[in-house]
Design a protein around this motif. Structure first.
Motif, PDB file in Angstrom:
ATOM      1  N   ASP A 129      33.445  43.428  10.240  1.00  0.00           N
ATOM      2  CA  ASP A 129      33.220  44.866  10.408  1.00  0.00           C
ATOM      3  C   ASP A 129      34.462  45.629   9.949  1.00  0.00           C
ATOM      4  O   ASP A 129      35.322  45.990  10.755  1.00  0.00           O
ATOM      5  N   LEU A 130      34.544  45.846   8.648  1.00  0.00           N
ATOM      6  CA  LEU A 130      35.744  46.409   8.025  1.00  0.00           C
ATOM      7  C   LEU A 130      35.386  47.610   7.174  1.00  0.00           C
ATOM      8  O   LEU A 130      34.373  47.599   6.470  1.00  0.00           O
ATOM      9  N   ARG A 131      36.249  48.622   7.213  1.00  0.00           N
ATOM     10  CA  ARG A 131      35.998  49.821   6.408  1.00  0.00           C
ATOM     11  C   ARG A 131      37.302  50.365   5.855  1.00  0.00           C
ATOM     12  O   ARG A 131      38.269  50.546   6.583  1.00  0.00           O
ATOM     13  N   ASN A 132      37.319  50.621   4.569  1.00  0.00           N
ATOM     14  CA  ASN A 132      38.469  51.204   3.887  1.00  0.00           C
ATOM     15  C   ASN A 132      38.364  52.722   3.999  1.00  0.00           C
ATOM     16  O   ASN A 132      37.444  53.330   3.463  1.00  0.00           O
ATOM     17  N   LEU A 133      39.346  53.320   4.684  1.00  0.00           N
ATOM     18  CA  LEU A 133      39.361  54.777   4.836  1.00  0.00           C
ATOM     19  C   LEU A 133      40.119  55.480   3.719  1.00  0.00           C
ATOM     20  O   LEU A 133      40.175  56.702   3.688  1.00  0.00           O
ATOM     21  N   GLY A 134      40.739  54.720   2.820  1.00  0.00           N
ATOM     22  CA  GLY A 134      41.485  55.329   1.721  1.00  0.00           C
ATOM     23  C   GLY A 134      42.877  55.748   2.148  1.00  0.00           C
ATOM     24  O   GLY A 134      43.601  55.000   2.791  1.00  0.00           O
ATOM     25  N   SER A 135      43.230  56.968   1.815  1.00  0.00           N
ATOM     26  CA  SER A 135      44.574  57.489   2.097  1.00  0.00           C
ATOM     27  C   SER A 135      44.676  57.996   3.535  1.00  0.00           C
ATOM     28  O   SER A 135      43.671  58.132   4.236  1.00  0.00           O
ATOM     29  N   LEU A 136      45.889  58.307   3.949  1.00  0.00           N
ATOM     30  CA  LEU A 136      46.120  58.885   5.272  1.00  0.00           C
ATOM     31  C   LEU A 136      45.313  60.168   5.440  1.00  0.00           C
ATOM     32  O   LEU A 136      44.662  60.375   6.466  1.00  0.00           O
ATOM     33  N   GLU A 137      45.333  61.019   4.435  1.00  0.00           N
ATOM     34  CA  GLU A 137      44.602  62.285   4.516  1.00  0.00           C
ATOM     35  C   GLU A 137      43.093  62.044   4.627  1.00  0.00           C
ATOM     36  O   GLU A 137      42.412  62.698   5.416  1.00  0.00           O
ATOM     37  N   ASP A 138      42.586  61.104   3.832  1.00  0.00           N
ATOM     38  CA  ASP A 138      41.158  60.768   3.904  1.00  0.00           C
ATOM     39  C   ASP A 138      40.813  60.193   5.274  1.00  0.00           C
ATOM     40  O   ASP A 138      39.777  60.519   5.853  1.00  0.00           O
ATOM     41  N   ALA A 139      41.698  59.329   5.787  1.00  0.00           N
ATOM     42  CA  ALA A 139      41.467  58.708   7.094  1.00  0.00           C
ATOM     43  C   ALA A 139      41.438  59.761   8.200  1.00  0.00           C
ATOM     44  O   ALA A 139      40.597  59.706   9.099  1.00  0.00           O
ATOM     45  N   ALA A 140      42.347  60.722   8.147  1.00  0.00           N
ATOM     46  CA  ALA A 140      42.377  61.789   9.150  1.00  0.00           C
ATOM     47  C   ALA A 140      41.102  62.624   9.083  1.00  0.00           C
ATOM     48  O   ALA A 140      40.506  62.957  10.113  1.00  0.00           O
ATOM     49  N   ARG A 141      40.688  62.926   7.882  1.00  0.00           N
ATOM     50  CA  ARG A 141      39.477  63.734   7.694  1.00  0.00           C
ATOM     51  C   ARG A 141      38.242  62.962   8.197  1.00  0.00           C
ATOM     52  O   ARG A 141      37.386  63.519   8.872  1.00  0.00           O
ATOM     53  N   THR A 142      38.171  61.674   7.896  1.00  0.00           N
ATOM     54  CA  THR A 142      37.015  60.870   8.267  1.00  0.00           C
ATOM     55  C   THR A 142      36.939  60.615   9.762  1.00  0.00           C
ATOM     56  O   THR A 142      35.869  60.694  10.359  1.00  0.00           O
ATOM     57  N   THR A 143      38.070  60.319  10.391  1.00  0.00           N
ATOM     58  CA  THR A 143      38.080  59.990  11.811  1.00  0.00           C
ATOM     59  C   THR A 143      38.194  61.199  12.725  1.00  0.00           C
ATOM     60  O   THR A 143      37.854  61.118  13.890  1.00  0.00           O
ATOM     61  N   GLY A 144      38.755  62.284  12.196  1.00  0.00           N
ATOM     62  CA  GLY A 144      39.012  63.456  13.031  1.00  0.00           C
ATOM     63  C   GLY A 144      40.278  63.321  13.858  1.00  0.00           C
ATOM     64  O   GLY A 144      40.564  64.185  14.685  1.00  0.00           O
ATOM     65  N   LEU A 145      41.034  62.245  13.637  1.00  0.00           N
ATOM     66  CA  LEU A 145      42.262  62.034  14.391  1.00  0.00           C
ATOM     67  C   LEU A 145      43.416  62.830  13.784  1.00  0.00           C
ATOM     68  O   LEU A 145      43.475  62.991  12.561  1.00  0.00           O
ATOM     69  N   PRO A 146      44.330  63.264  14.629  1.00  0.00           N
ATOM     70  CA  PRO A 146      45.497  63.997  14.104  1.00  0.00           C
ATOM     71  C   PRO A 146      46.495  63.063  13.442  1.00  0.00           C
ATOM     72  O   PRO A 146      46.575  61.877  13.777  1.00  0.00           O
ATOM     73  N   VAL A 147      47.239  63.606  12.503  1.00  0.00           N
ATOM     74  CA  VAL A 147      48.338  62.887  11.874  1.00  0.00           C
ATOM     75  C   VAL A 147      49.585  63.162  12.699  1.00  0.00           C
ATOM     76  O   VAL A 147      49.935  64.318  12.938  1.00  0.00           O
ATOM     77  N   VAL A 148      50.214  62.090  13.153  1.00  0.00           N
ATOM     78  CA  VAL A 148      51.440  62.217  13.940  1.00  0.00           C
ATOM     79  C   VAL A 148      52.596  62.345  12.964  1.00  0.00           C
ATOM     80  O   VAL A 148      52.790  61.489  12.103  1.00  0.00           O
ATOM     81  N   GLN A 149      53.342  63.429  13.078  1.00  0.00           N
ATOM     82  CA  GLN A 149      54.490  63.683  12.201  1.00  0.00           C
ATOM     83  C   GLN A 149      55.767  63.358  12.970  1.00  0.00           C
ATOM     84  O   GLN A 149      55.809  63.533  14.181  1.00  0.00           O
ATOM     85  N   PRO A 150      56.805  62.900  12.251  1.00  0.00           N
ATOM     86  CA  PRO A 150      58.075  62.581  12.942  1.00  0.00           C
ATOM     87  C   PRO A 150      58.726  63.828  13.520  1.00  0.00           C
ATOM     88  O   PRO A 150      58.474  64.919  13.185  1.00  0.00           O
TER      89      PRO A 150
END
Length: 121
Positions: A100-121
């Motif tokens: 059960d594996l899925r390629n979300l692509g880039s960080l930006e694509d992954a954030a858009r697809t999952t709805g999760l926030p990007v944690v910035q330093p």
């Protein structure tokens, strides 16, 4: 005075839209229990990553070393900078029996697809 009010309204609207930009609703086909894996380098991960993502650098061997400790029955969402290393990671995981594996692509694509926030330093 009227022009000043219009400028203020424009600025407030822009700020409101910007603050909402990083938090979108996840797509319905995303398993909320999926394990999210960032296969980039630690340096890339440190510049920003999905909240809750597990860092397993595929080029540094971290993913391969972790495979025996991961549940092959669990769903996994994998991302990197462009999707290429994520696909290599998925190939490696498939060879190890993960299904059960899925390629979300880039960080930006992954954030858009999952709805999760990007944690910035």
């Amino acid at each position: 005075m009227r022009r000043l009010a219009l400028i203020a309204l424009t600025v407030i609207t822009a700020i409101a839209l910007t603050s909402c930009a990083g938090t979108s609703a996840p797509r319905e086909d995303i398993d909320p229990d999926a394990v999210i894996i960032d296969v980039r380098t630690p340096a890339e991960h440190a510049t920003g990553h999905l909240e809750g993502a597990l860092l397993l650098d595929v080029t540094g061997g971290d993913l391969q070393a972790a495979l025996p400790d991961l549940d092959p029955e669990a769903p996994y969402l994998v991302y990197c900078r462009s999707g290429n290393r994520a696909e290599a990671a998925i190939d490696l995981m498939r060879q190890a029996g993960f299904t059960d594996l899925r390629n979300l692509g880039s960080l930006e694509d992954a954030a858009r697809t999952t709805g999760l926030p990007v944690v910035q330093p």
